[in-house]
Design an enzyme around this catalytic site. Structure first.
Site, PDB file in Angstrom:
ATOM      1  N   HIS A  41       0.780  -1.232   0.000  1.00 25.22           N
ATOM      2  CA  HIS A  41       0.000   0.000   0.000  1.00 25.22           C
ATOM      3  C   HIS A  41       0.816   1.288   0.000  1.00 25.22           C
ATOM      4  O   HIS A  41       0.281   2.360   0.276  1.00 25.22           O
ATOM      5  CB  HIS A  41      -0.984   0.032   1.179  1.00 25.22           C
ATOM      6  CG  HIS A  41      -1.646  -1.279   1.465  1.00 25.22           C
ATOM      7  ND1 HIS A  41      -2.562  -1.848   0.613  1.00 25.22           N
ATOM      8  CD2 HIS A  41      -1.505  -2.163   2.497  1.00 25.22           C
ATOM      9  CE1 HIS A  41      -2.976  -3.016   1.115  1.00 25.22           C
ATOM     10  NE2 HIS A  41      -2.337  -3.231   2.258  1.00 25.22           N
ATOM     11  N   HIS A  48       7.203   7.882   4.464  1.00 28.15           N
ATOM     12  CA  HIS A  48       6.326   8.795   5.191  1.00 28.15           C
ATOM     13  C   HIS A  48       5.471   8.001   6.167  1.00 28.15           C
ATOM     14  O   HIS A  48       5.226   6.811   5.977  1.00 28.15           O
ATOM     15  CB  HIS A  48       5.443   9.597   4.224  1.00 28.15           C
ATOM     16  CG  HIS A  48       4.621   8.738   3.310  1.00 28.15           C
ATOM     17  ND1 HIS A  48       5.144   8.114   2.197  1.00 28.15           N
ATOM     18  CD2 HIS A  48       3.317   8.385   3.339  1.00 28.15           C
ATOM     19  CE1 HIS A  48       4.199   7.423   1.578  1.00 28.15           C
ATOM     20  NE2 HIS A  48       3.067   7.555   2.257  1.00 28.15           N
ATOM     21  N   PHE A  49       5.039   8.674   7.198  1.00 25.87           N
ATOM     22  CA  PHE A  49       4.232   8.063   8.243  1.00 25.87           C
ATOM     23  C   PHE A  49       2.850   8.690   8.238  1.00 25.87           C
ATOM     24  O   PHE A  49       2.724   9.911   8.178  1.00 25.87           O
ATOM     25  CB  PHE A  49       4.881   8.289   9.628  1.00 25.87           C
ATOM     26  CG  PHE A  49       6.084   7.418   9.846  1.00 25.87           C
ATOM     27  CD1 PHE A  49       7.262   7.655   9.154  1.00 25.87           C
ATOM     28  CD2 PHE A  49       6.042   6.360  10.743  1.00 25.87           C
ATOM     29  CE1 PHE A  49       8.381   6.843   9.340  1.00 25.87           C
ATOM     30  CE2 PHE A  49       7.150   5.550  10.935  1.00 25.87           C
ATOM     31  CZ  PHE A  49       8.314   5.790  10.229  1.00 25.87           C
TER      32      PHE A  49
END
Lengths: 86, 86
Positions: A41, A48-49
């Site tokens: 995904h 990035h979080f």
């Protein structure tokens, strides 16, 4: 770019910032999600979080995570293999 | 216990360890997931991080994350509110 591409001295700054955002948002229920690879995904190729508030059952992150039958001998062997590489 | 309960000098150790596990596992596609609150799928009341390999479409973590219509004015205001608390 995946998690493994980030130097430790930059990685260690991320969760304290996520914590600040979580506290400032005032959100009680939330998820921290970081995806690596298209199959998992990741849609944008920088690391990035996601901070995802979960205000109710319908909004926010829904997860499905199919359970499989465990095999203790296989799991023990896998654990040893991974530990040997750390 | 949620993310906000962990002191920064312990939080900063977590992602470098997750990175080591990811590298040692040899997994190309994987998710890092940390859940806070029952509504957000936290089932055990200590803070913990899931490292979830995604070997194929069926196994590993599936996510659903309903999109909603954005309102730029409302988002800008929300951003200012959160920033003011950081």
């Amino acid at each position: 770019m995946k998690l493994t591409d980030i130097p430790d001295d930059q990685l260690n700054e991320i969760l304290p910032v996520a914590k600040k955002i979580a506290a400032a948002s005032g959100t009680e229920n939330y998820n921290i999600l970081q995806n690596n690879g298209r199959l998992a995904h990741q849609e944008v190729d920088h690391v990035h979080f996601h901070f995802i508030p979960k205000p109710n059952e319908k909004e926010g992150l829904g997860i499905s995570w199919p359970q499989t039958q465990g095999n203790q001998d296989r799991l023990k062997k896998l654990r040893e293999e991974i530990m040997a590489k750390m």
